[in-house]
Design a protein around this motif. Structure first.
Motif, short mmCIF file in Angstrom:
data_model
loop_
_atom_site.label_atom_id
_atom_site.label_comp_id
_atom_site.label_asym_id
_atom_site.label_seq_id
_atom_site.Cartn_x
_atom_site.Cartn_y
_atom_site.Cartn_z
N ALA A 209 31.81 34.62 36.39
CA ALA A 209 33.09 34.88 35.72
C ALA A 209 34.10 35.49 36.68
O ALA A 209 33.74 36.10 37.68
N ASP A 210 35.37 35.30 36.33
CA ASP A 210 36.46 35.78 37.20
C ASP A 210 36.40 37.28 37.41
O ASP A 210 36.57 37.78 38.53
N TYR A 211 36.21 38.02 36.32
CA TYR A 211 36.31 39.47 36.46
C TYR A 211 35.22 40.03 37.37
O TYR A 211 35.42 41.05 38.01
N VAL A 212 34.08 39.37 37.45
CA VAL A 212 33.04 39.84 38.37
C VAL A 212 33.50 39.64 39.81
O VAL A 212 33.38 40.53 40.66
N ARG A 213 34.11 38.45 40.04
CA ARG A 213 34.60 38.19 41.39
C ARG A 213 35.68 39.21 41.77
O ARG A 213 35.69 39.75 42.86
N THR A 214 36.54 39.47 40.80
CA THR A 214 37.60 40.46 41.04
C THR A 214 37.01 41.81 41.38
O THR A 214 37.42 42.46 42.35
N ALA A 215 36.04 42.20 40.57
CA ALA A 215 35.44 43.52 40.79
C ALA A 215 34.82 43.61 42.17
O ALA A 215 34.98 44.61 42.89
N ILE A 216 34.13 42.56 42.58
CA ILE A 216 33.50 42.56 43.90
C ILE A 216 34.58 42.60 44.98
O ILE A 216 34.49 43.34 45.96
N ALA A 217 35.67 41.82 44.76
CA ALA A 217 36.75 41.77 45.74
C ALA A 217 37.41 43.13 45.89
O ALA A 217 37.81 43.53 46.97
N LYS A 218 37.47 43.88 44.76
CA LYS A 218 38.06 45.21 44.81
C LYS A 218 37.20 46.16 45.63
O LYS A 218 37.62 47.29 45.91
N GLY A 219 35.97 45.75 45.90
CA GLY A 219 35.11 46.62 46.68
C GLY A 219 34.27 47.55 45.82
O GLY A 219 33.75 48.55 46.29
N MET A 220 34.16 47.24 44.54
CA MET A 220 33.31 48.04 43.67
C MET A 220 31.85 47.88 44.10
O MET A 220 31.44 46.79 44.49
N PRO A 221 31.09 48.98 44.06
CA PRO A 221 29.70 48.87 44.50
C PRO A 221 28.95 47.83 43.64
O PRO A 221 29.17 47.74 42.43
#
Lengths: 313, 548
Positions: A209-221
């Motif tokens: 899903a998009d939000y997972v990719r976003t979260a990873i891109a944000k650098g969230m652990p």
């Protein structure tokens, strides 16, 4: 929220009436005479039979009998068996035993199923993933009858014979919660396989899903991404499955309960069907339907907790 | 009187055990339940049973599990020694000059668990209660031979015109008399069964009415007493403790727990794991394992049941009416192979109409007719014109695990006689019995019999006597009836046996039924106990069991 729950509970009434009537009709439509079952292979004593038919309204039409039954149930009376035992006595403790067994199985299911599913999803396409899939296939294909007896023999009997340690009780419920470990595990095996696969698929969906990719891109652990976002959203199908499974486990533990001599409701249901103790069968099914309805309601309410977008008004 | 409940004894599975699932109290550690030795009394001997069908009332118990428990709680007038003969227990003497009027004297010193002495009135009260049709007791039919029984059991829709048996009279505290309808020399042999146990005064709420809770917390007079009330349908264990005041001395063990199982295979696993001490019935599939694993602690002995193939000899098909054909069929059955393979050795080939557990059984009484000889069988079959007759039908009930052995016999007959054979499953055994009663059943049928009391009479009269309660073959022979009457009127048991055997020979010649196998008791016990004996009623002699 409260109004929603009330509405759901009111909806349960016609469902209960419908299901109990169906069961009632089916049970009484079974071939053969329930009174003959009482007498085994002897002929039924006519005097006795006449008295019994009178007492249990067996000469009345089905609908009338059902009317009597509902009237009794509403006043909290589940009736008596043909052998003169109050049905409520038979229930005593039995639902508890089965509930403990089902809960043990559910906990095993949740831990093993979710754990394996998660692992497989994260190792997608690698050998670990394939191994998990093969393992679940194996689990699904072993009937509980086999796994039950094998585990009972190996961990219950042989283990004690060779080490003198009674690690797992062979049968009965004399050892408190320890008594439920083995049968709980056996009961869980088949469902574990389903839940593993469900978890794996569901998590893979979410991970794309998009939000997972976003979260990873944000650098969230990574752990937070998995735990807070992905897993929480993937839980909905799993919770649905677990909730529905509780009902299935409660009603379907016949074999496991018999193998481990657990005095639960599954065993009772089977015995009662065999002995044509119709009042008991109908009573048990009534309670099982209730459990189903409540479990489903709880699952629906959990959705709101898991996914804030869902609101019941 | 009693046709076997095939389901009960034929299969050793929970699915067919006629017991209701048992339940372990509130389901936590504090409850009485089966499981490790930690549960219940730590020093108790643990015995496997199925759930008794009724509360613990002697007159209402005709199945083995309930009888097992009651046998520990109650003693009766007589019991049975190693030669299957009755010996006196509470009875001082049981005497009669004409085999019709019996005078029973009691010994001093037997007491109820509440301290009251056992008196003659206790027997009379108990028997009157059980014999009264209005009380719907399972053991009711045992009293059919006592004068006044008919008034208490007038039949459908009628209320009994009396409340007591006219044939029972209390003379004093230690003596009562029993008047039978007809002479019966074997009467004392009947009295060791559960149904003839006395009941204490405390059991009755009022004249002829039992207290509602007596069956869950019975006051007995036996070597053990119940230690906490048993809730049928809920409790998984029936706990008893030793009766320290028992007249015959103390039992060797302090306590006995009867643990209820629904599945024999599970119980057997518990026995192997040391969580159970005695099983008097093993799952068929475990026999081979048990012999190896338990060695000396494996028990194998005859039990009272006999399995037959029966024929409607009067109203049946042409082959069923022909004694030579019946003999040919009997000789064509390979009993040895069937008992060893189909029944994995849990049955033995039958050679008499009287079971080996009864004094009066003669080994090989059936002679040539029950000896496997395909060549002779075929010759006899053809000589009697069997190949021109209609095909042989063997009826059986599909709900009792009979399919395999009936099919095996059918194959024997096809191979050895060249006959056409059709095994015919019927849903319930009672259907066959009803059809036989209505003379609608023309083929052969499976049949079995378990004794009610260990007398040859109980195997012969009900099944082959004119008007016998279970005479399904329609066999009728004046000579046979006369011999039975002669035996019944005999002065001693032994003299009676002689005439019973002559009657037995007559039936063996005619073969209205073909004896196929004797049932067996297969049991095993753990290392914790020794001196385990099982009586003809398949009850464990718990009084003499010792801790090892």
């Amino acid at each position: 929220m409260g109004r929603y729950v009330l509405r759901r509970l009111l909806q349960a009434i016609p469902v209960l009436l419908g299901t109990t009537f169906l069961i009632f009709a089916i049970v009484y439509a079974l071939p053969g005479d329930p009174l003959q079952a009482l007498a085994g292979e002897k002929r039924v004593d006519p005097v006795f039979a006449a008295a019994m038919r009178e007492q249990f309204h067996l000469n009345e039409p089905l609908v009338v009998r059902y009317g009597y039954y509902v009237r009794d149930i509403v006043s909290g009376n589940f009736g008596t068996t043909f052998r003169g035992l109050p049905v409520s006595t038979i229930f005593e403790g039995k639902f508890q035993v089965t509930f403990k067994l089902a809960m043990t199985a559910l906990i095993f299911e949740a831990i093993i199923g979710v754990g394996l599913g998660l692992w497989a999803a994260l190792r997608r396409g690698k050998w670990e993933d394939k191994a998990v899939l093969a393992f679940t296939l194996l689990l699904v294909s072993i009937p509980t009858l086999v796994s039950g007896f094998v585990l009972q023999l190996v961990l219950g009997v042989k283990f004690k014979q060779s080490t003198g340690l009674a690690l797992f009780p062979v049968a009965g419920i004399g050892d408190g919660l320890r008594s439920y470990l083995l049968p709980g595990f056996v009961l869980a095996t088949v469902s574990v396989a389903y839940l593993t696969r469900l978890t794996r698929t569901s998590l893979m969906e979410t991970l794309r899903a998009d939000y997972v990719r976003t979260a990873i891109a944000k650098g969230m652990p990574r752990r937070r991404v998995l735990g807070r976002h992905a897993l929480r959203n993937s839980l909905i199908p799993m919770v649905t499955y677990l909730g529905a499974d509780l009902g299935t486990l409660m009603g379907g533990a016949v074999i496991t309960e018999t193998i481990f001599n657990l005095p639960g409701i599954g065993q009772q249901l089977f015995q009662s069907v065999y002995l044509r103790e119709n009042p008991v069968v109908v009573g048990i099914v009534t309670v099982l339907v209730l459990i189903y309805i409540v479990a489903n309601l709880v699952v629906d309410l959990l959705y709101a907790v898991l996914d804030p977008r869902i609101r019941y008004e | 009187m009693r046709v076997t409940k095939g389901a009960q004894i034929v299969t050793a599975t929970a699915l067919l055990a006629l017991a209701v699932a048992a339940c372990g109290g509130s389901g936590d550690t504090s409850s009485s339940s089966s499981g490790s030795a930690a549960a219940g009394n730590a020093s108790a001997v643990r015995v496997e049973i199925a759930e008794p069908q009724h509360d613990l009332i002697p007159g209402n118990t005709t199945e083995t599990s309930g009888a097992e428990v009651l046998n520990a709680l109650f003693v009766g007038l007589v019991d049975y020694d190693a030669d299957k003969k009755p010996f006196n227990r509470i009875a001082e003497s049981i005497e009669s000059t004409d085999s019709t009027t019996w005078t029973i004297k009691l010994k001093d010193g037997y007491k109820w668990h509440n301290g009251e002495p056992v008196v003659a009135q206790n027997f009379v009260d108990s028997w009157n209660y059980t014999a009264n049709g209005a009380n719907a007791q399972e053991g009711n039919y045992f009293f059919g031979s006592i004068a006044g029984y008919d008034e208490l059991n007038p039949g459908e829709g009628k209320t009994p015109s009396a409340t007591t048996l006219t044939g029972l009279k209390v003379v004093d505290d230690k003596t009562f008399t029993v008047q039978l309808k007809n002479p019966f020399s074997g009467f004392p042999t009947m009295l060791g069964y559960t149904a003839f146990s006395p009941l204490p005064k405390a059991a009755f709420e009022s004249e002829g009415k039992l207290k509602a809770d007596f069956g869950s917390n019975p006051i007995g007079n036996g070597p053990f007493k119940i230690s906490k009330p048993w809730k049928r349908g809920t409790d998984q264990t029936i706990s008893t403790v030793r009766n320290e005041e028992f007249k015959e001395g103390k039992a060797k063990v302090e306590a006995v727990d009867f643990k209820i199982y629904t599945d024999l295979a599970t119980a057997f696993n518990d026995l192997r794991a040391g969580n159970l001490d005695i099983m008097d019935q093993l799952p068929a599939e475990a026999i081979a394992t048990a012999k190896q694993e338990f060695g000396d602690r494996y028990i194998e002995q005859p039990s009272s049941g006999i399995g037959y193939i029966g024929f409607p000899v009067v109203s049946g098909a042409d082959y069923a009416k022909n004694a030579d054909i019946r003999k040919a069929i009997s000789m064509a059955i390979d009993r040895k192979t069937i008992t060893e393979t189909v029944f994995s050795g849990t049955r033995v080939p039958a050679d008499d109409f009287i079971s080996p557990v009864v004094a009066g059984y003669r080994q090989g009484a059936c002679g040539e007719a029950c000896t496997y000889d395909p060549a002779k069988a075929k010759a006899l079959f053809q000589q009697a014109g069997g190949d021109k007759m209609s095909e042989i039908v063997i009826g059986y009930n599909g709900d009792g695990g009979h399919k395999e052995w009936i099919e095996a016999i059918a194959n024997n007959l096809r191979t050895n006689l060249g006959a056409k054979v059709t095994p015919k499953p019927v849903e319930k055994f009672a259907t066959i019995l009803d059809d036989l009663g209505a003379k609608k059943w023309t083929g052969s049928f499976r049949m079995a019999w378990i004794m009610d009391y260990p007398s040859p009479e109980n195997y012969l009269r009900p099944q082959f006597g004119s008007g016998g309660s279970s005479n399904y073959s329609g066999f009728k022979s004046k000579e046979f009836d006369d011999l039975l009457t002669k035996a019944d009127a005999a002065k001693t048991l032994d003299e009676g046996v002689k005439y019973y055997q002559q009657a037995d020979d007559l039936v063996l010649k005619e073969l209205p039924y073909i004896p196929v196998y004797f049932y067996q008791t297969n049991g095993a016990y753990s290392q914790h106990v020794k001196n385990v004996k099982i009586d003809p009623f398949e009850r464990i002699d718990l009084f003499n069991v010792e801790k090892a």
